[in-house]
Every structure is written in C-alpha cells, then in structure tokens.
Design a protein around this motif. Structure first.
Motif, PDB file in Angstrom:
ATOM      1  N   ASN A   1      38.601  35.136  40.897  1.00  0.00           N
ATOM      2  CA  ASN A   1      39.929  34.846  40.345  1.00  0.00           C
ATOM      3  C   ASN A   1      40.325  33.402  40.624  1.00  0.00           C
ATOM      4  N   ARG A   2      40.241  32.998  41.894  1.00  0.00           N
ATOM      5  CA  ARG A   2      40.588  31.614  42.242  1.00  0.00           C
ATOM      6  C   ARG A   2      39.307  30.792  42.279  1.00  0.00           C
ATOM      7  N   GLY A   3      39.310  29.685  41.560  1.00  0.00           N
ATOM      8  CA  GLY A   3      38.070  28.910  41.438  1.00  0.00           C
ATOM      9  C   GLY A   3      37.990  27.780  42.425  1.00  0.00           C
TER      10      GLY A   3
ATOM     11  N   SER B   1      52.892  31.180  49.636  1.00  0.00           N
ATOM     12  CA  SER B   1      51.881  31.981  48.946  1.00  0.00           C
ATOM     13  C   SER B   1      52.514  33.114  48.139  1.00  0.00           C
ATOM     14  N   ARG B   2      51.956  33.397  46.980  1.00  0.00           N
ATOM     15  CA  ARG B   2      52.313  34.550  46.138  1.00  0.00           C
ATOM     16  C   ARG B   2      53.831  34.723  46.010  1.00  0.00           C
ATOM     17  N   GLU B   3      54.495  33.616  45.742  1.00  0.00           N
ATOM     18  CA  GLU B   3      55.970  33.676  45.713  1.00  0.00           C
ATOM     19  C   GLU B   3      56.501  34.513  44.556  1.00  0.00           C
TER      20      GLU B   3
ATOM     21  N   LEU C   1      46.600  46.814  45.393  1.00  0.00           N
ATOM     22  CA  LEU C   1      45.334  46.763  46.138  1.00  0.00           C
ATOM     23  C   LEU C   1      45.481  46.023  47.478  1.00  0.00           C
ATOM     24  N   TRP C   2      46.205  44.904  47.463  1.00  0.00           N
ATOM     25  CA  TRP C   2      46.336  44.135  48.717  1.00  0.00           C
ATOM     26  C   TRP C   2      47.019  44.964  49.816  1.00  0.00           C
ATOM     27  N   PRO C   3      48.228  45.520  49.561  1.00  0.00           N
ATOM     28  CA  PRO C   3      48.830  46.331  50.637  1.00  0.00           C
ATOM     29  C   PRO C   3      47.998  47.568  50.972  1.00  0.00           C
TER      30      PRO C   3
ATOM     31  N   HIS D   1      33.528  38.337  42.857  1.00  0.00           N
ATOM     32  CA  HIS D   1      34.222  38.279  44.150  1.00  0.00           C
ATOM     33  C   HIS D   1      35.579  38.957  44.154  1.00  0.00           C
ATOM     34  N   ASP D   2      35.762  39.770  45.148  1.00  0.00           N
ATOM     35  CA  ASP D   2      37.070  40.226  45.632  1.00  0.00           C
ATOM     36  C   ASP D   2      37.783  41.286  44.791  1.00  0.00           C
ATOM     37  N   TYR D   3      38.880  41.751  45.405  1.00  0.00           N
ATOM     38  CA  TYR D   3      39.602  42.914  44.885  1.00  0.00           C
ATOM     39  C   TYR D   3      40.245  42.669  43.529  1.00  0.00           C
ATOM     40  N   HIS D   4      40.448  41.402  43.158  1.00  0.00           N
ATOM     41  CA  HIS D   4      41.042  41.137  41.836  1.00  0.00           C
ATOM     42  C   HIS D   4      40.102  41.593  40.724  1.00  0.00           C
ATOM     43  N   LEU D   5      38.806  41.553  41.004  1.00  0.00           N
ATOM     44  CA  LEU D   5      37.826  41.764  39.928  1.00  0.00           C
ATOM     45  C   LEU D   5      36.899  42.946  40.221  1.00  0.00           C
TER      46      LEU D   5
ATOM     47  N   PHE E   1      48.255  41.694  36.336  1.00  0.00           N
ATOM     48  CA  PHE E   1      46.947  41.682  37.005  1.00  0.00           C
ATOM     49  C   PHE E   1      47.014  41.088  38.423  1.00  0.00           C
ATOM     50  N   TYR E   2      47.671  39.912  38.565  1.00  0.00           N
ATOM     51  CA  TYR E   2      47.650  39.210  39.854  1.00  0.00           C
ATOM     52  C   TYR E   2      48.814  39.644  40.755  1.00  0.00           C
ATOM     53  N   HIS E   3      50.063  39.389  40.276  1.00  0.00           N
ATOM     54  CA  HIS E   3      51.211  39.783  41.111  1.00  0.00           C
ATOM     55  C   HIS E   3      51.292  41.306  41.199  1.00  0.00           C
TER      56      HIS E   3
HETATM   57  O1  F6P Z   1      40.638  36.386  51.201  1.00  0.00           O
HETATM   58  C1  F6P Z   1      41.526  37.104  50.481  1.00  0.00           C
HETATM   59  C2  F6P Z   1      42.222  36.279  49.422  1.00  0.00           C
HETATM   60  O2  F6P Z   1      42.965  37.090  48.600  1.00  0.00           O
HETATM   61  C3  F6P Z   1      41.315  35.503  48.531  1.00  0.00           C
HETATM   62  O3  F6P Z   1      40.758  36.277  47.561  1.00  0.00           O
HETATM   63  C4  F6P Z   1      42.284  34.516  48.036  1.00  0.00           C
HETATM   64  O4  F6P Z   1      41.733  33.458  47.342  1.00  0.00           O
HETATM   65  C5  F6P Z   1      43.054  34.156  49.292  1.00  0.00           C
HETATM   66  O5  F6P Z   1      43.120  35.354  49.996  1.00  0.00           O
HETATM   67  C6  F6P Z   1      44.395  33.534  49.027  1.00  0.00           C
HETATM   68  O6  F6P Z   1      45.171  34.328  48.183  1.00  0.00           O
HETATM   69  P1  F6P Z   1      45.609  33.872  46.746  1.00  0.00           P
HETATM   70  O7  F6P Z   1      44.392  33.604  45.940  1.00  0.00           O
HETATM   71  O8  F6P Z   1      46.421  35.000  46.224  1.00  0.00           O
HETATM   72  O9  F6P Z   1      46.430  32.628  46.944  1.00  0.00           O
END
Ligand code: F6P
Length: 464
Positions: free
Chosen positions: A16-18, A311-313, A96-98, A141-145, A87-89
């Motif tokens: 998700n994050r590149g 983060s994630r505001e 999934l995160w909590p 990678h990761d729970y987003h995908l 998808f993200y928020h």
């Molecule tokens: O390590 C977990 C994680 O969610 C990564 O996938 C992510 O890049 C990082 O924490 C920071 O979170 P976000 O991408 O939501 O800013």
C-alpha cells in the motif's frame, strides 16, 4: 549495510505504502523517497537487480520523466477519495488494525468498506498480473492487501507468490470474530510463502488455518486444498551499520551535546512513536505521572521527551487519542513544572532519521511501551545508536521484538505501578550492567539485520 544477494529472479513488490511518492515542486512533479523499514530492506535489491514496485500513490501510473525517479520500475495506483476512505481508513485501519492489535472494542466491521477493500485488492492484483512475467516472484505486503493473493492465484495458478504480514497475527479467539475470516485465510494460503515477524504469529496462523479451513500442518508447511504454503517467522531487521555511522557524525554529536546542555545534567527519557492507540503513549504518561507523584525527590532531575509523529488523522479514533494525550501532557506539566523544569517535552511532528539519531544518542533511557506491536523498530534503532554501549531500553512485554531483545527491562504497560518501578530501576542501573545488556542486544541486532532478513527471504523464494 552488508550487501543483499542479487535476486536470481525478478521481484514484483506490491504494498500500500511505496518507497517513493510524487510531490509537486514549483509546478513540476518530483519523486521523493519515503522513510520506512520495508523500503530500507527491499530498495537495495531492486536497485541492484531491477524489478517492479507497485504501490498506492497520487497521481497514479508511471512517470518516467519526473526527476528523482528510482532506478527500477515504480507503478503507482491512484485511488479515489471514496476508495481511500473504505479501504484504508475503513477496513484496513478501523477493522483489521484494531483486530490484529487485540482492540476488539475499537473494531468496526462495515460491509460496504469490505466491498471497497475487495475492489482495491482486486485492482492491485490486476496490476501485479499485468506487470509480472511468468517467472517473477510477486511479493505482497501487509494487512491492507491480504486479499490480493487470492485474485492473483485465481488468474495465474502457477504464480510464484509470497506475502509478509507486518503486524501481529492475533490469537484464534480474536481472529475468529472477523466476518470474512475464511476468505482472508484462503487468500494467504494461496501464497507459496507467508512470513510473519515471530513464532507466536506463525502459531496463531496455523491454528486458525486448521480450525477454520481444515488445513493440515506438517512442520513449516500448511496444506490446504492440495496446495502447500510455507510459513516462516522472520523479524524484519534494521540497517544497523547506517545508524551507527549516522550516530558518529560530528553534526549529530554537536546537536546531541546542545540538547544535553539544555537539560543541565538531568536524566533524559525518550519515547518515539506514530500517533496510535496501540503504542501505549497515554499509559506511559500515566506511569510517569505516578512516578512524579510518588517520588518527589526526582523532580527537576528527569525529563521525558515524547516524540509523536502524526498518523492516520482521517480515522476518528486517532484524533480522539491525540486529544487525550494533549490533555494528560498539559495536566502533568501544569501540576509538576516549576520555573526551571518541565517534566514532559511533547513534540508532535515528523522527524527525519538523522534528527531522531540525535535523540537516541542523547537519551539515557528509551521507553518503548506499546500495548501491542507487531515488532517495533524504534527499540532496535535506539540500541544500535548507543555507540558507547550505555543506556537502558525499557520494553513492553507486548511488543514482538521482546523475543529478540530479552536483555531489555520488561514492563507491563497497563500497570502504572510497574511502569514507575521499572523507570526507577533504569534510573539507577549501574553502567556495567547497561553495557552488558546493550552489547548483547547490539550483537543480535547486527546478526539479524535488514540484510539478513532480506537474504533469508530471497533464499526461500529461490525454491518457490
Ligand atoms: O507496520 C505496520 C504499518 O501499518 C505499515 O504497513 C505501515 O506502512 C506503517 O505501519 C505506517 O502506517 P501507515 O502506512 O498507515 O502510515
């Protein structure tokens, strides 16, 4: 960093994050590197061996003429605002995160967000299928995908498919609440290789695979519907040599000295994290408050610098947590400060890695006390930056990294009395004991650094 092996195959990374994002400077689009553990690990391999990195990004597509472009193929997938919300928020960070961090009370299962999650995962999968040649290894990678492997496998039964799960994989009792639990598991089991940070997460994953999908486990292989998935516990490492180099720079030394002078001989305690309710920032502040209440003799002698990166505001729970932290910092400082001393210095902004190293160098004690954490790289970075082998790491028993760093002082972050007692223990730890513990941790961080992690994956992937 010791060199990663050149990859004997082409890698297609999907996250998700590149590793880079596009920003507009004077009307011109420009690539900028993103800071992060995953980018540190994988970039050297892609830079040496080529490959593709598919990630979210705005604007989408490929921008071959933009300055700062990486020396490999970067493919950005642009999402609409509505997709980002769902998808993200939404499903990723409000369900999934909590869930994976054991905060069941914060979980919000929303069917329309689930549909958006599916739609976005399918989109990432389609782009991966377009970009990947037959023999490439696709590494998601990761729970987003987590659902992307399902769509990739459905289209390409022979794909060489790997996954790394970056956050905790929760205990079966928790995971079982997920309405789409079988779909998630089936997707991960569509991979040839699934990596987690620590053995506990592998164990949890195997248990639910058996219980919910009737899978069969033989050693590190999980068999389901005639397909074998190898599972592995491989905690991501840091570039310890780069941190050591940064920590020794004269500029860092000078800044560190200025910071120490401003503290006039006080003991410096440091906390560094993203703003997140899993990080235990509030609980840590309560522990400090308890210590200040019960030990007036330390007033004026100890300062906590708490760095928090926004983060994630877009998620309400994160904004709420920030308000609570602002309040408690105000309460503690209001009650205990005097003309010469403020117990908590609260810095709410992002810091570059080289600025963080100044704080790592300056801090006598690092407080890394998440309520739950997949691994935690701040703990490793603090230890790696202690070039004089002194300092004390206080580590939550709920951080994955505890199994790599047993020499840290362990704390239950929910227990404010324990927190206060452990900080007191750190305040009086003899130098010789500090050295013994830091040296042991540094040796492990070096042996299991980012190159070790990457090479371990490349070796496993070679046999897929
Ligand atoms: O390590 C977990 C994680 O969610 C990564 O996938 C992510 O890049 C990082 O924490 C920071 O979170 P976000 O991408 O939501 O800013």
């Amino acid at each position: 960093m010791g060199a990663s092996e050149p990859a004997p195959f082409r890698l297609v990374i999907v996250s998700n994050r590149g590793p880079y994002h596009l920003t507009e400077v004077n009307g011109e689009m420009k690539y900028e590197k993103t800071i992060g553990g995953l980018a540190t690990a994988i970039l050297p391999v892609l830079e040496n061996s080529g490959g593709v990195w598919i990630s979210g990004g705005n604007p989408g597509g490929r921008h071959p003429n933009a300055p700062g472009r990486p020396p490999f193929d970067l493919h950005l997938i642009e999402l609409t605002d509505e997709q980002v919300r769902g998808f993200y928020h939404g499903l990723s960070n409000s369900a999934l995160w909590p869930l994976c961090h054991y905060f069941l009370g914060r979980v919000n299962y929303d069917w329309s967000e689930w549909q958006t999650y599916e739609q976005v995962n399918r989109r990432f999968a389609q782009v991966a299928l377009e970009d990947a040649h037959a023999n490439d290894v696709i590494w998601v990678h990761d729970y987003h995908l987590a659902r992307a492997p399902y769509y990739i496998r459905a289209e390409r039964p022979n794909a060489r498919l790997a996954f790394f799960w970056h956050i905790p994989f929760p205990a079966p009792e928790i995971f079982r609440t997920l309405p789409w639990r079988r779909k998630f598991l089936a997707s991960l089991l569509a991979c040839n290789l699934v990596g987690f940070h620590i053995p506990e997460y592998v164990k949890n994953f195997k248990e639910v695979a058996v219980e919910l999908l009737g899978a069969e486990v033989k050693g590190d292989l999980v068999y389901c519907n005639g397909h074998a998935t190898q599972v592995a516990a491989l905690p991501i490492g840091i570039d310890d040599a780069a941190i050591d180099r940064q920590a020794r720079q004269p500029r860092v030394e000078r800044r560190m000295e200025r910071l120490r002078e401003s503290l006039r001989g006080q003991t410096l305690i440091l906390g560094v994290e993203r703003m997140d309710y899993t990080k235990g920032i509030l609980e840590r502040l309560r522990g400090m408050e308890h210590l200040l209440k019960t030990k007036p003799e330390i007033h004026g002698k100890v300062t906590l610098i708490q760095i928090v990166t926004p983060s994630r505001e877009g998620v309400a729970a994160y904004r709420e947590k920030k308000r609570e932290i602002d309040e408690i910092v105000g309460r503690i400082n209001g009650r205990f400060s005097n003309d010469l001393w403020t117990p908590i210095h609260y810095l709410y902004r992002a810091f570059t890695p080289s600025r963080l190293v100044v704080y790592y160098r300056a801090a006598d004690i690092a407080l890394v006390t998440p309520l739950r954490d997949g691994l935690n790289l701040i703990a490793k970075e603090y230890v790696a930056a202690r070039i004089h082998q002194d300092g004390v790491l206080i580590l939550s028993e709920f951080a994955g990294v505890t199994c790599q760093l047993p020499e840290a002082l362990s704390v239950n972050p929910y227990d404010i009395e324990d927190m206060a007692a452990v900080i007191e223990q750190a305040l009086v730890m003899p130098k010789e004991e500090q050295r013994r513990r830091i040296q042991a941790m540094q040796a492990r961080i070096k042996a299991e650094n980012v190159t070790w992690w990457m090479n371990a994956f490349l070796d496993k992937m070679a046999n897929l």
